[in-house]
Design a protein around this motif. Sequence first.
Motif, PDB file in Angstrom:
ATOM      1  N   TRP A 102      -1.674 -34.728 -30.378  1.00 20.65           N
ATOM      2  CA  TRP A 102      -1.820 -35.688 -28.705  1.00 20.65           C
ATOM      3  C   TRP A 102      -0.619 -34.805 -28.271  1.00 20.65           C
ATOM      4  CZ3 TRP A 102      -4.006 -41.370 -30.396  1.00 20.65           C
ATOM      5  CH2 TRP A 102      -5.055 -41.252 -30.120  1.00 20.65           C
ATOM      6  N   LYS A 103      -0.160 -35.384 -27.088  1.00 20.11           N
ATOM      7  CA  LYS A 103       0.995 -34.697 -27.134  1.00 20.11           C
ATOM      8  C   LYS A 103       1.478 -36.276 -26.687  1.00 20.11           C
ATOM      9  CE  LYS A 103      -1.036 -32.179 -22.472  1.00 20.11           C
ATOM     10  NZ  LYS A 103      -1.246 -32.149 -21.345  1.00 20.11           N
ATOM     11  N   CYS A 104       1.129 -37.399 -26.201  1.00 17.98           N
ATOM     12  CA  CYS A 104       2.225 -38.729 -26.097  1.00 17.98           C
ATOM     13  C   CYS A 104       2.882 -38.866 -27.803  1.00 17.98           C
ATOM     14  CB  CYS A 104       1.631 -40.037 -25.971  1.00 17.98           C
ATOM     15  SG  CYS A 104       0.220 -40.075 -27.564  1.00 17.98           S
ATOM     16  N   ARG A 105       2.519 -37.861 -28.787  1.00 18.87           N
ATOM     17  CA  ARG A 105       3.020 -38.147 -30.346  1.00 18.87           C
ATOM     18  C   ARG A 105       4.266 -37.363 -30.378  1.00 18.87           C
ATOM     19  NH1 ARG A 105       0.982 -38.234 -35.416  1.00 18.87           N
ATOM     20  NH2 ARG A 105       3.118 -39.185 -35.850  1.00 18.87           N
ATOM     21  N   GLU A 124      -4.679 -38.713 -14.205  1.00 19.37           N
ATOM     22  CA  GLU A 124      -4.091 -37.501 -14.053  1.00 19.37           C
ATOM     23  C   GLU A 124      -3.083 -36.632 -16.032  1.00 19.37           C
ATOM     24  OE1 GLU A 124      -0.640 -39.019 -12.255  1.00 19.37           O
ATOM     25  OE2 GLU A 124      -2.392 -39.609 -12.346  1.00 19.37           O
ATOM     26  N   ASN A 125      -1.963 -37.914 -16.121  1.00 17.72           N
ATOM     27  CA  ASN A 125      -1.846 -37.264 -17.568  1.00 17.72           C
ATOM     28  C   ASN A 125      -2.890 -37.862 -18.788  1.00 17.72           C
ATOM     29  OD1 ASN A 125      -0.037 -38.262 -15.724  1.00 17.72           O
ATOM     30  ND2 ASN A 125       1.570 -39.576 -16.890  1.00 17.72           N
ATOM     31  N   SER A 126      -3.089 -36.816 -19.333  1.00 11.07           N
ATOM     32  CA  SER A 126      -3.843 -36.183 -20.334  1.00 11.07           C
ATOM     33  C   SER A 126      -3.611 -36.718 -22.145  1.00 11.07           C
ATOM     34  CB  SER A 126      -4.165 -35.689 -20.548  1.00 11.07           C
ATOM     35  OG  SER A 126      -6.544 -34.900 -21.501  1.00 11.07           O
ATOM     36  N   VAL A 127      -2.734 -37.407 -22.435  1.00  6.95           N
ATOM     37  CA  VAL A 127      -1.821 -37.811 -23.303  1.00  6.95           C
ATOM     38  C   VAL A 127      -2.287 -38.301 -24.530  1.00  6.95           C
ATOM     39  CG1 VAL A 127       0.884 -38.438 -21.938  1.00  6.95           C
ATOM     40  CG2 VAL A 127      -0.855 -39.801 -22.831  1.00  6.95           C
ATOM     41  N   TYR A 128      -3.947 -37.923 -24.800  1.00  8.23           N
ATOM     42  CA  TYR A 128      -4.348 -38.519 -25.977  1.00  8.23           C
ATOM     43  C   TYR A 128      -5.491 -38.236 -25.329  1.00  8.23           C
ATOM     44  CZ  TYR A 128      -6.465 -42.853 -24.276  1.00  8.23           C
ATOM     45  OH  TYR A 128      -6.858 -44.018 -23.293  1.00  8.23           O
ATOM     46  N   GLU A 184      -4.855 -57.734 -45.751  1.00  8.00           N
ATOM     47  CA  GLU A 184      -2.849 -57.590 -44.881  1.00  8.00           C
ATOM     48  C   GLU A 184      -3.243 -55.934 -44.832  1.00  8.00           C
ATOM     49  OE1 GLU A 184       1.081 -58.058 -45.907  1.00  8.00           O
ATOM     50  OE2 GLU A 184      -0.139 -59.984 -46.222  1.00  8.00           O
ATOM     51  N   ILE A 185      -3.474 -55.321 -43.441  1.00  4.85           N
ATOM     52  CA  ILE A 185      -3.034 -53.924 -43.677  1.00  4.85           C
ATOM     53  C   ILE A 185      -1.688 -53.457 -43.254  1.00  4.85           C
ATOM     54  CG2 ILE A 185      -4.367 -51.672 -42.992  1.00  4.85           C
ATOM     55  CD1 ILE A 185      -6.584 -53.397 -42.814  1.00  4.85           C
ATOM     56  N   ILE A 186      -0.895 -52.195 -43.765  1.00  2.36           N
ATOM     57  CA  ILE A 186       0.372 -52.017 -42.812  1.00  2.36           C
ATOM     58  C   ILE A 186      -0.427 -50.590 -41.820  1.00  2.36           C
ATOM     59  CG2 ILE A 186       2.419 -50.902 -42.913  1.00  2.36           C
ATOM     60  CD1 ILE A 186       1.832 -53.791 -43.859  1.00  2.36           C
ATOM     61  N   GLN A 187      -0.258 -50.237 -41.073  1.00  2.73           N
ATOM     62  CA  GLN A 187      -0.627 -49.133 -40.444  1.00  2.73           C
ATOM     63  C   GLN A 187       1.119 -48.089 -40.146  1.00  2.73           C
ATOM     64  OE1 GLN A 187      -1.863 -49.822 -36.312  1.00  2.73           O
ATOM     65  NE2 GLN A 187      -3.130 -48.110 -36.257  1.00  2.73           N
ATOM     66  N   GLU A 188       0.910 -47.237 -40.133  1.00  2.00           N
ATOM     67  CA  GLU A 188       2.566 -46.096 -40.499  1.00  2.00           C
ATOM     68  C   GLU A 188       2.073 -45.318 -39.245  1.00  2.00           C
ATOM     69  OE1 GLU A 188       5.009 -46.396 -42.039  1.00  2.00           O
ATOM     70  OE2 GLU A 188       4.130 -47.454 -43.695  1.00  2.00           O
ATOM     71  N   ALA A 189       2.855 -45.180 -37.831  1.00  2.00           N
ATOM     72  CA  ALA A 189       2.761 -43.657 -37.465  1.00  2.00           C
ATOM     73  C   ALA A 189       1.657 -42.938 -37.191  1.00  2.00           C
ATOM     74  CB  ALA A 189       4.155 -43.457 -37.088  1.00  2.00           C
ATOM     75  N   GLY A 190       1.493 -42.893 -35.971  1.00  2.00           N
ATOM     76  CA  GLY A 190       0.231 -41.834 -36.228  1.00  2.00           C
ATOM     77  C   GLY A 190      -0.876 -42.115 -36.933  1.00  2.00           C
ATOM     78  N   GLU A 191      -1.078 -43.407 -37.665  1.00  2.00           N
ATOM     79  CA  GLU A 191      -2.641 -43.407 -37.920  1.00  2.00           C
ATOM     80  C   GLU A 191      -3.278 -44.213 -37.061  1.00  2.00           C
ATOM     81  OE1 GLU A 191      -1.146 -44.037 -42.781  1.00  2.00           O
ATOM     82  OE2 GLU A 191      -1.410 -45.577 -41.836  1.00  2.00           O
ATOM     83  N   ILE A 192      -4.504 -44.813 -37.113  1.00  2.00           N
ATOM     84  CA  ILE A 192      -5.553 -45.135 -36.756  1.00  2.00           C
ATOM     85  C   ILE A 192      -6.200 -46.184 -36.868  1.00  2.00           C
ATOM     86  CG2 ILE A 192      -7.887 -44.968 -34.616  1.00  2.00           C
ATOM     87  CD1 ILE A 192      -7.056 -41.759 -34.509  1.00  2.00           C
TER      88      ILE A 192
END
Length: 468
Positions: free
Chosen positions: A62-65, A144-148, A249-257
Amino acid sequence: MDREAYRNCCSLVKMPRQSYEQFWSSHFVDYIDKELSYSKFFKKYLLPNHPCMFSRRFTEEWKCRKQWVTEEGKPHFQKLLQEFDEAPVPVANCNAKEYNANPKQVMPFKEFIHYWKEYIQNGHSSPKGCLYLKDWHMSRDFAENSVYTTPVFFSSDWLNEYWDTLEVDDYRFVYMGPKGSWTPFHADVFRSYSWSANICGRKKWLLYPPGQEEFLRDSHGNLPYDVTSSELQDRGLFPHCEEACQPLEIIQEAGEIIFVPSGWHHQVYNLEDTISINHNWLNGCNIDIMWQFLQNELSSVQKEIDEWRNTMDSWHQHCQVHILFLDKIDLCVCEPKTLCCPVCLQQIKYLLSVSIQVIMKACSGINFAEFASFLKIISDNRMAFLNACSSGDSPDYPRHLSETLTTLGPYHAAFDLQRVAHVLECLLCNEDFKRLDHSTLALQPETMLQQIRDTIQSTRGQHLLYQE
């Protein structure tokens, strides 16, 4: 969707959903790090309404990442300002409570970024409180911003398909918040699914399986604002709280969905400075949950009106206002109009049912008439797609929708139509829906139902020829 998944799920169209008991004592959800077919996701998570987490490999392109995040994994304020600068954005104050949510204001994006920088410099504190940019329609405001790219697992999205057709709204959001920002306890709009991807930062999710929220209601029937509050230990105020299971209880890290299923109430914390992208969505797997939600909302409105009637000395005068309205539109020939006249009384009941639907629309964002319109657009698109598969012609709808339906395949379209047909049958049996003026609908539900049946029958042999 492949042939096996289609055949399996067709038998599930009218079956009750599986139990959530496995989550009452579990503290784990499935973590998906390898390739997964859509059909497997459909059978294992969508149909049973179970949560899961996708690894960062599903967002790494993904561009935004790449553009919104520094090499250190922090929000890239300079690039974000270059991109959005003066754009107006909705910002909530996490330190303030308004009913069971946080009050919002609209401010220029650059003003929020200025605040965020100062908040970090001051040790993640500010006299302005903890502000959280949330529910920002970035995709709509910057088309116009296709970032994901929406992952295929979440592409059967009736909710945004409907609003894209009307060109008035969407349920695609961007969230940006400092460490400590949070979202109070809630379930998502219309009891939809949601998926949420962390572009940077970390989140903590507290999730309760459907039904467990009932144990968390206070003695007045209200859900808590904060499920971690010590108030919930007050058995006088929250008499059934101890009967609820512990949250996942869930920890979500960077990049995860994270995939949050329908009706799972949740509370979310940003453990670091975090940017995330979130979609709310519906499809054939949870449309029955939305329909049940709408019936519950209508019952709540009717209950409120009954309580007003029992407590208002002026209720009879309000009925007289309706009688005056009848005078103007001449629905009855009796003179004078009176509550004793059966025809007048019937018309008052009709006007009250209309008023209830107006209130329901204001409270819930949709009412029964719009729900019928929603089902029509979804079914029209799938009937056009199946007929195009059969004839070889090009269907007349937007390119991106054509690509989505083609990717999901004819089996999925057929399943969708069966789900719409099932809900239409329920709608036609509903007494409150029967009381509405059906002449205002774009298409009579009975006609729509017959068209769906005819399409499924005429294309049955054709869509079974297709493979995923």
